[in-house]
Scaffold this motif. Structure first.
Motif, short mmCIF file in Angstrom:
data_model
loop_
_atom_site.label_atom_id
_atom_site.label_comp_id
_atom_site.label_asym_id
_atom_site.label_seq_id
_atom_site.Cartn_x
_atom_site.Cartn_y
_atom_site.Cartn_z
N ARG B 134 0.84 -1.19 0.00
CA ARG B 134 0.00 0.00 0.00
C ARG B 134 0.88 1.25 0.00
O ARG B 134 0.55 2.26 0.60
N VAL B 135 2.00 1.14 -0.64
CA VAL B 135 2.90 2.29 -0.78
C VAL B 135 2.94 2.62 -2.26
O VAL B 135 3.30 1.78 -3.09
N SER B 136 2.58 3.84 -2.59
CA SER B 136 2.30 4.14 -3.99
C SER B 136 3.50 4.66 -4.75
O SER B 136 3.49 4.68 -5.98
N LYS B 137 4.51 5.11 -4.06
CA LYS B 137 5.61 5.78 -4.75
C LYS B 137 6.94 5.12 -4.42
O LYS B 137 7.07 4.41 -3.42
N GLY B 151 -7.36 2.63 3.58
CA GLY B 151 -8.55 2.14 2.87
C GLY B 151 -8.76 0.66 3.10
O GLY B 151 -7.84 -0.06 3.51
N ASP B 152 -9.99 0.21 2.85
CA ASP B 152 -10.31 -1.19 3.10
C ASP B 152 -9.74 -2.08 2.00
O ASP B 152 -9.03 -1.62 1.11
N ILE B 153 -10.11 -3.34 2.04
CA ILE B 153 -9.54 -4.33 1.14
C ILE B 153 -9.80 -4.00 -0.33
O ILE B 153 -9.07 -4.46 -1.22
N LYS B 154 -10.83 -3.21 -0.61
CA LYS B 154 -11.18 -2.95 -2.01
C LYS B 154 -10.30 -1.87 -2.66
O LYS B 154 -10.35 -1.68 -3.87
N GLN B 155 -9.53 -1.19 -1.86
CA GLN B 155 -8.70 -0.12 -2.42
C GLN B 155 -7.51 -0.70 -3.18
O GLN B 155 -7.13 -1.85 -2.96
N PRO B 156 -6.93 0.06 -4.08
CA PRO B 156 -5.83 -0.46 -4.90
C PRO B 156 -4.64 -0.94 -4.07
O PRO B 156 -4.36 -0.39 -3.01
N ILE B 157 -4.00 -1.96 -4.58
CA ILE B 157 -2.73 -2.39 -4.01
C ILE B 157 -1.64 -2.20 -5.07
O ILE B 157 -1.94 -2.00 -6.25
N TYR B 158 -0.40 -2.29 -4.60
CA TYR B 158 0.74 -2.06 -5.50
C TYR B 158 1.58 -3.33 -5.56
O TYR B 158 1.88 -3.92 -4.53
N GLY B 159 1.88 -3.72 -6.79
CA GLY B 159 2.61 -4.96 -6.96
C GLY B 159 3.74 -4.81 -7.96
O GLY B 159 3.95 -3.74 -8.53
N PRO B 160 4.45 -5.92 -8.21
CA PRO B 160 5.64 -5.86 -9.07
C PRO B 160 5.33 -5.91 -10.56
O PRO B 160 6.24 -5.96 -11.38
N ARG B 161 4.05 -5.96 -10.92
CA ARG B 161 3.68 -5.98 -12.34
C ARG B 161 2.31 -5.33 -12.49
O ARG B 161 1.59 -5.18 -11.50
N PRO B 162 1.96 -4.98 -13.72
CA PRO B 162 0.65 -4.34 -13.94
C PRO B 162 -0.51 -5.26 -13.56
O PRO B 162 -0.34 -6.48 -13.46
N GLY B 163 -1.66 -4.67 -13.37
CA GLY B 163 -2.80 -5.42 -12.85
C GLY B 163 -3.69 -6.06 -13.90
O GLY B 163 -4.87 -6.28 -13.63
N ASP B 164 -3.13 -6.40 -15.07
CA ASP B 164 -3.95 -6.98 -16.14
C ASP B 164 -4.65 -8.27 -15.69
O ASP B 164 -5.81 -8.51 -16.00
N ALA B 183 -4.89 -3.41 -9.20
CA ALA B 183 -3.49 -3.71 -8.82
C ALA B 183 -2.59 -2.81 -9.66
O ALA B 183 -2.54 -2.94 -10.88
N ARG B 184 -1.92 -1.92 -8.99
CA ARG B 184 -1.07 -0.96 -9.69
C ARG B 184 0.38 -1.43 -9.69
O ARG B 184 0.82 -2.06 -8.73
N HIS B 185 1.04 -1.07 -10.74
CA HIS B 185 2.43 -1.51 -10.89
C HIS B 185 3.36 -0.53 -10.18
O HIS B 185 3.35 0.66 -10.48
N LEU B 186 4.14 -1.04 -9.24
CA LEU B 186 5.21 -0.24 -8.63
C LEU B 186 6.51 -0.97 -8.91
O LEU B 186 6.85 -1.96 -8.26
N ASP B 187 7.20 -0.49 -9.91
CA ASP B 187 8.40 -1.18 -10.36
C ASP B 187 9.43 -1.35 -9.25
O ASP B 187 10.14 -2.36 -9.17
N GLN B 188 9.47 -0.38 -8.34
CA GLN B 188 10.49 -0.43 -7.29
C GLN B 188 10.37 -1.66 -6.41
O GLN B 188 11.33 -2.08 -5.78
#
Lengths: 479, 572
Positions: B134-137, B151-164, B183-188
């Motif tokens: 849950r860290v966006s940057k 935010g609750d479980i329905k809010q976006p999460i950040y992962g190592p790849r795009p959320g396709d 699922a948002r991609h956070l490359d870091q």
């Protein structure tokens, strides 16, 4: 290399192939001998196994030391080390996340002090505020600004002089910025230059008016306008940590006569390493170029280690003028040794510090209130940093040899301590009569979370003067 | 005389004094502290628990439950250590340590120092799912001070790849899924810099406490693009390796498409020392009995095992629900499951350590007069020094015992005092003058060096300098700390072995100790320990959670000393 949805992350061009290991979790479990039965113990008798050196088996419920966060005097942005949400911050065009916050902090010191330096006496009430503003930008980047609004490094202070009938009150209120610098890391400011962290862009740097202390203040102890760049956490063969720092100072270089010299330029290469031989070694090389006094080289090296249980630091510092010698720039060497030992059954410390000054060593730069180059060797050689209180053995150290033997004692914990020190110095020139000796005491006690009481006293004799003596009481408030 | 200045002084004193006295009142009022703690409990938690993530991500969850990340807030030694330091710094250290160990708790505004029973369940999960996802940057070397997106479980999460893949799965559903809707991609997340947010620790006063990431950047591994994740989240602990692609989730019985799989067990040198009902994290265990009931369950005595229960045990030892033998049997099943998981984690950690430390050759250099020999100790990784991280508390040492032909010990080094400390100056027995210091000890622990008021530097157990100043205050350094690699007041003297490096431990047996009954036999053990008992002793003033005494803690740590490697040589 990767199938399915893998391969989305940024990958360095030269990334080594990583082997794929199927179903390896169970195979990667290793059992080795463990616990009391697997290791060797020093043979002791049964009584010793349960004596007062044995760790306590009394259950103390956590938290036995409750304490709240100490609120700063003034802060902007996220609370300084406070609980609660942290703001996301701002992304710079370079890709760095900044989370600005400002903290005002420092200390207020007020002292009543009386002394006779052997030539005359003085009683004064002096005050000092060290006010620092820290503009935090990120984990590595920040701007620091400092003021000393109530006194000056020349010893002028705001306070009361009890020995003069006229103008008893001294007003040295000022808005002079004593420090203003930025520091950060290149790689952190420009993260997109190394998105895979496979490069070595973590060059630290600082620029602005900033304090710099080298070789325990012997080689250099000043606040200079300078730019510095550093590489840390380097490694080498049998060197687990190595740091290289380069500095260039262009203004506010106070040479050994302590007058600010705006024409002097200071260049330096500073190296420090932890070694595989259980020591820390440093080598600092400075060159000062100057239109007023001659240019000079300054070289200092130090080694810190334990010899058995004896803590030891040895230093050699040398000044080498390029041309004609002067009061501010002269040739000489200072050899110093700082030895100390923690005593059994306590935290108390005994120390023995010595120096040998050969010819006339002059530091590369030294601010007016820094005292002698050897100030750190003991109470008898160091200034208190307030008003005009005397340094007990504070005379010139040209061709002298000196020592201090002290005992630092903790009284029922760390919040009360007493230092008792004796010391002496003598000239190494046969025709000089510069013997001097003295005794100094310091008692310090913390009160509450912000207050510190300090009591100092000294007496010193010799060196063609009457007995010098002094005493002072100081209250410090930290905020 | 200028009246403004005394006035200014008086105001400053008053202002400071006011703040202090207000603080003092808080210190003296323990009821007020308690109330604050309970208020924290009632604050609404804004983050989902791992118990919500497990529904789809069981594979990751199971390994995380026994991870050091999951243990971060439970650890009694961490709690005591940080509480001691906050006290020593007069409260000015604030939430510095606590922030990393419970991002959720600190974000929710929980008290910095309070019992774990006052904390929210998600806060107790330590470095829980949202602490990373849950860290966006992409934050840098930030020492744990980064924001979590609430935010609750329905809010976006950040992962190592795009959320396709998430989008595809969500689109297939005929009824809504109570999961993150994006699922948002956070490359870091896939880069070492992500770990650096917590594993490159610089205190606000400029003291460099840990520099694992900075170390890594100077190594061959970094040049080769080998990441922290490659060695610490792969199948082989401590070596770059990866799993075959696997589903990241199983949603309503259907696995998602295979993707890069990572192990969230994060094994390391430390293992849990608390009751196995408390850790690993398992809601089934927690629901079965209260914490106190579990602490009363003596699993070490064998409660609930057939061997114990059929031995006609003394009934008076059982209290509460444990007076019922069926409850004990049922509890034992749960404990066995927990211990299996702990064992798996511990044994993988042993693999990690053996992939980091090597015992090389032993060379006898002199047999005339004194007996001299040296032992090669190697860092088998090319990614960082060993030890790394919290190197001031990491004992890795050699135990060397030389015996003559008849088995009489003629020399020993690396042996332990009764507390389990090596015989260095910090051993209580050595410090108290009861046993001699081990003059030839080879130990890779890096000491804290504090600058004395006068007399150079000395090693100190705690990273707090009270020699210079009895009123320790944590404030930003007014000196350029980065430029000089830290501050003058305190530092670490690194004794780790650099990446790929070697040390030789040298030993000399005085000829007066040699019996002449040859051949001599030298037994050499490389021992990996975690926190030294002398540290446990000095932090014990803060107390330990879960009813543990300092001795319980040190004995539990001692039980985990691992003999990583052992060699025997014969010296003619």
């Amino acid at each position: 290399m990767m199938a399915g949805l893998s391969g989305c992350a940024t990958v360095p061009v030269n990334k080594k192939p990583i082997p794929v290991i199927p179903e390896a979790d169970q195979a990667q479990r290793t059992k080795v001998p463990e616990g009391r039965g697997a290791v060797e113990f020093y043979p002791v008798d049964e009584a010793m196994k349960n004596d007062d050196s044995r760790i306590s088996d009394v259950v103390v419920a956590y938290p036995a030391l409750p304490i709240e966060r100490l609120t700063p005097l003034f802060e902007l942005g996220d609370d300084f080390l406070g609980n609660g949400p942290i703001e996301p911050g701002i992304e710079t065009p370079t890709g760095q996340m900044l989370q600005p916050g400002f903290l005002l902090y420092g200390s207020l010191r007020t002292a009543l002090q009386t002394f006779d330096n052997g030539f005359g006496s003085r009683t004064e009430q002096s005050n000092r505020i060290d006010l620092h503003g820290n503009l935090h930008l990120s984990g590595t980047e920040r701007v620091v600004i400092s003021f000393r609004p109530l006194d000056r490094e020349s010893g002028q202070y705001t306070g009361y002089d009890f020995d003069h009938s006229n103008d008893d009150w001294h007003d040295e209120f000022n808005g002079k910025v004593t420090r203003l610098f930025f520091e950060g890391e290149f790689g952190e400011i420009f993260p997109r230059l190394d998105p895979t962290d496979s490069g070595t862009l973590d060059w630290g740097f600082s620029v602005g008016r900033q304090p710099i202390t080298l070789q325990d203040g012997i080689l250099l102890n000043d606040t200079v306008d300078l730019f510095g760049v550093t590489r840390n956490s380097l490694i080498g063969d049998s060197i687990p940590n190595l740091r290289f720092t380069g500095i260039f100072g262009w203004n506010q270089v106070s040479r050994s006569n302590t007058f600010r010299d705006d024409t002097a330029r200071l260049y330096g290469l500073l190296v420090e390493a932890d070694t595989g031989w259980d020591s820390t070694m440093s080598l600092d090389m400075i060159y000062v170029d100057d239109n007023i006094d001659t240019g000079a080289w300054y070289i200092g090296s130090g080694s810190t280690q334990r010899i058995g249980t004896l803590n030891s630091t040895f230093r050699v510092n040398a000044s080498i003028p390029k041309d004609n010698e002067s009061l501010a720039v002269d040739s000489g060497v200072i050899l110093s040794a700082e030895l100390s030992q923690t005593l059994h059954n306590s935290d108390n410390l005994v120390y023995l510090n010595t120096y040998w000054s050969i010819d006339h060593f002059t530091p590369a730069a030294r601010s007016m209130d820094a005292g002698l180059p050897i100030a750190n060797l003991g109470l008898l050689y160091s200034p208190v940093g307030m008003g005009r209180y005397a340094v007990p053995l504070g005379q010139s150290i040209i061709d002298t040899f000196g020592t201090s033997l002290g005992y630092q004692m903790y009284l029922g914990g760390i919040r009360k301590q007493l230092i008792v020190e004796i010391g002496a110095r003598t000239s190494t020139e046969s025709d000089a009569d510069e013997d001097a000796y003295g005794i100094a005491l310091r008692y310090q006690q913390a009160f509450g979370q912000r207050y510190l009481l300090r009591l100092d006293a000294f007496a010193a004799d010799g060196q063609n003067r009457d007995t010098a003596h002094g005493a002072r009481v100081e209250l410090m408030v930290k905020f | 005389m200028n009246i403004k200045l005394p006035l200014l002084l008086a105001m400053m004193m008053l202002l400071s004094g006011f703040t202090m006295s207000a603080q003092g009142e808080e210190d003296d009022d323990t009821e007020s502290l308690g109330e604050t703690s309970h208020k924290a409990v009632y604050k609404k938690n804004e983050f989902p628990s791992t118990q919500e993530c497990v529904a789809c991500h069981y594979n990751h969850y199971r390994k995380w439950t026994v991870s050091r990340h999951a243990y971060a807030q439970i650890s009694p030694t961490f709690l005591a250590y940080q509480s001691t330091l906050v006290k020593l710094t007069n409260g000015s250290l604030g939430d510095f340590c606590q922030r990393c160990h419970s991002q959720v708790g600190m974000t929710n505004g929980e008290d910095i120092i309070t019992s774990n029973k006052n904390r929210d369940d998600v806060a107790m999960e330590g470095v829980t799912c949202v602490a990373c996802h849950r860290v966006s940057k992409a934050y840098g070397k930030i020492t744990g001070r980064f924001p979590l997106e609430p935010g609750d479980i329905k809010q976006p999460i950040y992962g190592p790849r795009p959320g396709d893949e998430l989008m595809r799965v969500l689109a297939m559903q005929t009824r809504p899924l109570n999961v993150h809707q994006e699922a948002r991609h956070l490359d870091q997340l896939s880069q070492p810099g992500f770990c650096a947010r917590c594993h490159d620790v610089r205190l606000v006063n400029g003291f460099r406490l840990e520099d694992a990431f900075s170390e890594y950047k100077q190594t061959a591994a970094a040049k080769d693009g080998v990441t922290c994740q490659d060695c610490h989240m792969g199948p082989i602990p401590g070596k770059p390796s990866q799993y075959p692609d696997m589903p990241a989730a199983v949603v309503r019985g259907k696995a998602t498409r295979p993707a890069r799989h990572t192990n969230h067990m994060f094994v390391g040198p430390d293992s849990s020392i608390v009751h196995p009902a408390i850790f690993p994290i398992d809601p089934e265990v927690r629901e079965y009995a209260t914490q106190q009931e579990w602490l009363d369950f003596d699993h070490k005595a064998g409660w609930g095992t057939e061997a114990f229960e059929e031995s006609d045990p003394d009934e008076s030892q059982f209290v509460g629900i444990w007076t019922d033998v069926d409850e004990r049997y049922a509890a034992r099943e749960l404990i066995d499951k927990q211990q299996d998981l702990l064992k798996e984690s511990h044994e993988r950690a042993t693999t990690l350590l053996r992939n980091g430390y090597g015992l090389g050759s032993v060379q006898v250099t002199n047999t005339k007069g004194d007996l001299d020999f040296k032992v090669e100790v190697r860092n088998l990784t090319d990614a960082h020094s060993v030890p790394t991280g919290l190197i001031a508390e990491r004992n890795v040492f050699l135990q060397v015992t030389v015996r003559d032909r008849e088995g009489t010990v003629v020399f020993r080094s690396g042996d332990l005092d009764p507390n389990g400390d090596v015989r260095d100056a910090h051993s209580k027995y050595v410090h108290d003058g009861k046993i001699p210091r081990d003059e030839q000890l080879f130990n890779l622990r890096s000491p804290f060096m504090v600058r004395n008021a006068h007399g150079g530097e000395r090693e100190q157990i705690l990273p707090a300098n009270y020699s210079l100043d009895p009123l320790i205050f944590m404030r930003p350094s007014p000196t350029p700390a980065i430029l000089f690699g830290g501050i003058r007041e305190i530092r670490l003297q690194k004794k780790s072995i650099e990446a790929g490096g070697t040390r030789w431990a040298k030993y000399s047996v005085d000829d007066k100790l040699l019996t002449g009954k040859k051949p001599y036999r030298a037994n050499i053990k490389m021992v990996a320990a975690s926190l030294p008992p002398h540290l446990i002793d000095v932090i014990s003033m803060a107390g330990f959670e879960y009813g543990l005494s300092a001795r319980d803690v040190s004995e539990a740590l001692l039980a985990q000393y691992r003999v990583l490697w052992e060699k025997d040589i014969v010296i003619e």
